[in-house]
Design an enzyme around this catalytic site. Structure first.
Site, PDB file in Angstrom:
ATOM      1  N   HIS A 106       0.833  -1.207   0.000  1.00  0.00           N
ATOM      2  CA  HIS A 106       0.000   0.000   0.000  1.00  0.00           C
ATOM      3  C   HIS A 106       0.866   1.255   0.000  1.00  0.00           C
ATOM      4  O   HIS A 106       0.619   2.206  -0.736  1.00  0.00           O
ATOM      5  CB  HIS A 106      -0.941  -0.017   1.209  1.00  0.00           C
ATOM      6  CG  HIS A 106      -2.124   0.878   1.036  1.00  0.00           C
ATOM      7  ND1 HIS A 106      -2.258   2.070   1.695  1.00  0.00           N
ATOM      8  CD2 HIS A 106      -3.226   0.764   0.247  1.00  0.00           C
ATOM      9  CE1 HIS A 106      -3.398   2.643   1.338  1.00  0.00           C
ATOM     10  NE2 HIS A 106      -4.008   1.874   0.456  1.00  0.00           N
ATOM     11  N   HIS A 127      -5.346   5.850  -5.699  1.00  0.00           N
ATOM     12  CA  HIS A 127      -6.558   6.445  -5.134  1.00  0.00           C
ATOM     13  C   HIS A 127      -7.031   7.587  -6.030  1.00  0.00           C
ATOM     14  O   HIS A 127      -6.331   7.973  -6.952  1.00  0.00           O
ATOM     15  CB  HIS A 127      -6.300   6.976  -3.723  1.00  0.00           C
ATOM     16  CG  HIS A 127      -5.808   5.905  -2.805  1.00  0.00           C
ATOM     17  ND1 HIS A 127      -4.475   5.588  -2.686  1.00  0.00           N
ATOM     18  CD2 HIS A 127      -6.467   5.036  -2.017  1.00  0.00           C
ATOM     19  CE1 HIS A 127      -4.344   4.592  -1.846  1.00  0.00           C
ATOM     20  NE2 HIS A 127      -5.523   4.223  -1.421  1.00  0.00           N
ATOM     21  N   HIS A 136      -7.629  -2.230  -5.079  1.00  0.00           N
ATOM     22  CA  HIS A 136      -7.784  -2.751  -3.719  1.00  0.00           C
ATOM     23  C   HIS A 136      -8.413  -4.146  -3.716  1.00  0.00           C
ATOM     24  O   HIS A 136      -8.124  -4.951  -2.839  1.00  0.00           O
ATOM     25  CB  HIS A 136      -8.573  -1.761  -2.860  1.00  0.00           C
ATOM     26  CG  HIS A 136      -7.793  -0.509  -2.551  1.00  0.00           C
ATOM     27  ND1 HIS A 136      -7.730   0.548  -3.423  1.00  0.00           N
ATOM     28  CD2 HIS A 136      -7.007  -0.178  -1.494  1.00  0.00           C
ATOM     29  CE1 HIS A 136      -6.954   1.494  -2.912  1.00  0.00           C
ATOM     30  NE2 HIS A 136      -6.493   1.082  -1.747  1.00  0.00           N
ATOM     31  N   HIS A 260     -15.182   5.719   3.107  1.00  0.00           N
ATOM     32  CA  HIS A 260     -13.868   5.060   3.122  1.00  0.00           C
ATOM     33  C   HIS A 260     -12.776   5.932   3.754  1.00  0.00           C
ATOM     34  O   HIS A 260     -12.088   5.510   4.676  1.00  0.00           O
ATOM     35  CB  HIS A 260     -13.474   4.642   1.701  1.00  0.00           C
ATOM     36  CG  HIS A 260     -12.011   4.416   1.539  1.00  0.00           C
ATOM     37  ND1 HIS A 260     -11.184   5.331   0.929  1.00  0.00           N
ATOM     38  CD2 HIS A 260     -11.197   3.414   1.960  1.00  0.00           C
ATOM     39  CE1 HIS A 260      -9.931   4.887   0.966  1.00  0.00           C
ATOM     40  NE2 HIS A 260      -9.921   3.725   1.586  1.00  0.00           N
ATOM     41  N   HIS A 264     -10.720   5.694   7.606  1.00  0.00           N
ATOM     42  CA  HIS A 264      -9.259   5.693   7.792  1.00  0.00           C
ATOM     43  C   HIS A 264      -8.855   6.686   8.889  1.00  0.00           C
ATOM     44  O   HIS A 264      -8.106   6.362   9.807  1.00  0.00           O
ATOM     45  CB  HIS A 264      -8.564   6.115   6.485  1.00  0.00           C
ATOM     46  CG  HIS A 264      -8.234   4.967   5.583  1.00  0.00           C
ATOM     47  ND1 HIS A 264      -7.127   4.176   5.784  1.00  0.00           N
ATOM     48  CD2 HIS A 264      -8.855   4.474   4.495  1.00  0.00           C
ATOM     49  CE1 HIS A 264      -7.090   3.244   4.832  1.00  0.00           C
ATOM     50  NE2 HIS A 264      -8.123   3.400   4.044  1.00  0.00           N
ATOM     51  N   PHE A 281      -1.754   6.844   4.111  1.00  0.00           N
ATOM     52  CA  PHE A 281      -1.659   5.702   3.195  1.00  0.00           C
ATOM     53  C   PHE A 281      -0.381   4.887   3.397  1.00  0.00           C
ATOM     54  O   PHE A 281      -0.376   3.682   3.209  1.00  0.00           O
ATOM     55  CB  PHE A 281      -1.733   6.172   1.745  1.00  0.00           C
ATOM     56  CG  PHE A 281      -3.096   6.623   1.326  1.00  0.00           C
ATOM     57  CD1 PHE A 281      -4.249   6.089   1.909  1.00  0.00           C
ATOM     58  CD2 PHE A 281      -3.253   7.572   0.324  1.00  0.00           C
ATOM     59  CE1 PHE A 281      -5.511   6.502   1.514  1.00  0.00           C
ATOM     60  CE2 PHE A 281      -4.518   7.990  -0.081  1.00  0.00           C
ATOM     61  CZ  PHE A 281      -5.637   7.464   0.515  1.00  0.00           C
ATOM     62  N   HIS A 294     -11.322  -2.654   4.040  1.00  0.00           N
ATOM     63  CA  HIS A 294     -11.375  -2.697   2.582  1.00  0.00           C
ATOM     64  C   HIS A 294     -12.215  -3.842   2.038  1.00  0.00           C
ATOM     65  O   HIS A 294     -12.701  -3.770   0.909  1.00  0.00           O
ATOM     66  CB  HIS A 294      -9.973  -2.684   1.979  1.00  0.00           C
ATOM     67  CG  HIS A 294      -9.555  -1.286   1.688  1.00  0.00           C
ATOM     68  ND1 HIS A 294      -9.910  -0.632   0.528  1.00  0.00           N
ATOM     69  CD2 HIS A 294      -8.903  -0.382   2.457  1.00  0.00           C
ATOM     70  CE1 HIS A 294      -9.466   0.614   0.584  1.00  0.00           C
ATOM     71  NE2 HIS A 294      -8.858   0.798   1.733  1.00  0.00           N
TER      72      HIS A 294
HETATM   73 CU1  C2O Z   1      -5.617   2.444  -0.441  1.00  0.00          CU
HETATM   74 CU2  C2O Z   1      -8.233   2.668   2.119  1.00  0.00          CU
HETATM   75  O1  C2O Z   1      -6.871   3.029   0.945  1.00  0.00           O
END
Ligand code: C2O
Length: 520
Positions: A106, A127, A136, A260, A264, A281, A294
């Protein structure tokens, strides 16, 4: 933008398709934590370019892996899952299947370790565009198969964080035991208590409301992001990204943006310099909860495609042929394309079925207003003219924006979605940034509309990371589907709409606002 993308497959120009290429691993460089922050090393243990193999679907004879909701798993499952993560954690750091290497996937793809082949100036960033969902999905696919192989269980499936439904609106308890390999100490301590409710529209501040209100707000947000605000592909998946494009200038899809991104930031530790682990990230993959979060994001892709006949994958070769590389459970380096992963059943996994309470959540319709701009004037609410843009959004502002079409028929509305475009969004990519958008919000209680209110149109969110070029001169775009919302507001016959922008976190400059109509 319009219908160009959907019809490209019928077009002879496909010969000139320009999909995103997989990175050249021999050119992997240091990644950066933030725009000005330290660099980190997160390149894979690459042995040479000759051993890359092309992706093959798993055998249909394999048993289907059913991913369970994290709050519904039993003791036996938890034991198995913990053992798998423990084994992954104990692999040597230079094993591509190790937890460290998996987390670093990631970091490398998201914090500027790779250039795009042929475009040394442009970083690879997965992203903020239409490659978000497929990248993902593939990442989790291999992560899950590695875990299954480590415990010798070909049916092993990752759990999903069912944050779209009330019983999943908290940190899943299986991740909160400090003695478990599923635990990560670098999290927001307040949110690590499973009795603390998750706010899907979290703005870096815990505003405690009643559970009923929080659920209503969360379900409204889910309905906006999955149903009313996601009626066209580019609104759900995000806008196209082709070879040479900088993702920083494109537009995120609805679910990627929120919840989403918010989840995070909600999970990461605000006391860490870069909101580690989940809130940046580069470090997000170090928290086992990342893969559970995810899995639910991925589940949304499957669900969205069941919500209506037009809700299908893109057919544009620039999307289908976009490619990435991952290590598989046998340490092979595999080149995968977006077209390989469109059908999760062909990848031999599925999701445990649970209720979808956001599906029928309805906003309370508002009575039709005579002239809204006048209503604002009577209430002495200051209106910002469109000519004031670009501007720094340092307080909530309301702007009258003209609409091109009004009182459209049902068929016209099906064909073309009316969207609000917030253009030229500039901010430092290394910071948390968030602002909310409301339409015709004349409430003067001083509290701007949130997801619990009919007037809420959406939100813009950035999780800290670094772009290859680093400079904050990129311009992002926010596109919100508003056809249904305007109906609920009784504003469908109006010539104008009043857009309120509310800064929530960080500093952001906005280039302009306009209404547009899109077919795809
Ligand atoms: Cu690559 Cu939830 O991010």
């Amino acid at each position: 933008m319009g219908g160009i993308y959907g019809s490209a497959a019928l077009d002879p120009s496909i010969a000139f398709a320009d999909p995103i290429q997989p990175p050249d691993l021999t050119k992997c460089g240091p990644a950066s934590v933030t725009t000005t922050g330290p660099t980190v090393q997160c390149c894979p243990p690459f042995k040479g370019p000759d051993n890359i193999i092309d992706f093959k679907l798993p055998s249909p004879r394999e048993r289907v892996r059913t991913r369970p909701a994290a709050h519904l798993v039993d003791k036996a499952y938890i034991k198995k899952y913990e053992r798998a993560i423990q084994l992954m954690r104990s692999l040597p750091d230079d094993d591509p299947r190790s937890f460290k290497q998996q987390a670093d996937v990631h970091c490398a793809y998201c914090n500027g370790a790779y250039d795009q082949i042929g475009f040394p100036e442009t970083g690879l960033q997965v992203h903020f565009s239409w490659i978000f969902f497929p990248f993902h999905r593939l990442y989790l696919y291999f992560f899950e198969r590695i875990l299954g192989k480590l415990i010798d269980d070909p049916t092993f499936a990752l759990p999903y964080w069912n944050w779209d439904s009330p019983p999943g609106m908290n940190m899943p308890a299986i991740f909160t035991d400090p003695n478990s390999p599923l635990y990560d100490p670098i999290r927001n301590p307040t949110h690590s208590d499973p009795s603390f409710m998750l706010d899907l529209d979290w703005s870096r501040e815990d505003i405690v409301v009643s559970p009923e209100e929080q659920i209503k707000s969360n379900l409204n947000l889910m309905n906006t992001q999955m149903v009313s605000g996601a009626k066209k592909r580019t609104l759900f998946f995000g806008t196209p990204l082709k070879a040479g494009d900088a993702a920083a200038n494109t537009g995120q899809g609805s679910i990627e943006r929120s919840p989403h991104m918010n989840i995070h930031i909600w999970t990461g530790d605000p006391k860490q310099a870069h909101t580690e682990d989940m809130g940046n990230f580069y470090s997000a993959g170090r928290d086992p909860i990342f893969y559970c979060h995810h899995a639910n994001v991925d589940r949304m892709w499957d669900l969205w495609k069941t919500l209506g006949p037009r809700r299908t994958d893109f057919t544009d070769p620039d999307w289908l042929e976009a490619a990435f590389v991952f290590y598989d459970e046998d340490k092979n380096l595999v080149r995968c394309k977006v077209k390989d992963c469109l059908d999760s059943r062909k990848l031999n996994y599925d999701y445990q079925k649970v209720p979808l309470p956001w599906l029928d959540t309805k906003r309370t319709p508002k009575a039709k207003k005579k002239t809204l701009a006048n209503a604002f004037a009577t209430k002495k609410r200051e209106l910002t003219p469109l000519s004031a843009f670009p501007l720094v959004l340092n307080k909530a502002i309301s702007v009258v924006v003209p609409r091109g079409k009004r009182s459209r028929t049902v068929v016209e509305k099906e064909e073309e979605e009316e969207i609000l475009v917030v253009e030229g969004i500039e901010f430092d990519r290394g910071n948390v940034v968030k602002f909310d958008v409301a339409l015709n919000d004349e409430d003067d209680t001083g509290v701007p509309a949130g997801p619990q209110d009919t007037e809420f149109a959406g939100t813009f969110v950035n999780v800290p990371h670094r772009e290859k070029q680093g400079a904050p001169s990129f311009k992002a775009v926010l596109r919100l589907g508003i056809t249904d919302l305007l109906e609920d507001l009784g504003a469908d016959d109006d010539d104008t709409v009043v857009v309120t922008l509310v800064p929530k976190v960080g500093e952001v400059k906005i280039g302009g606002l306009k209404i547009d109509y899109i077919t795809d």
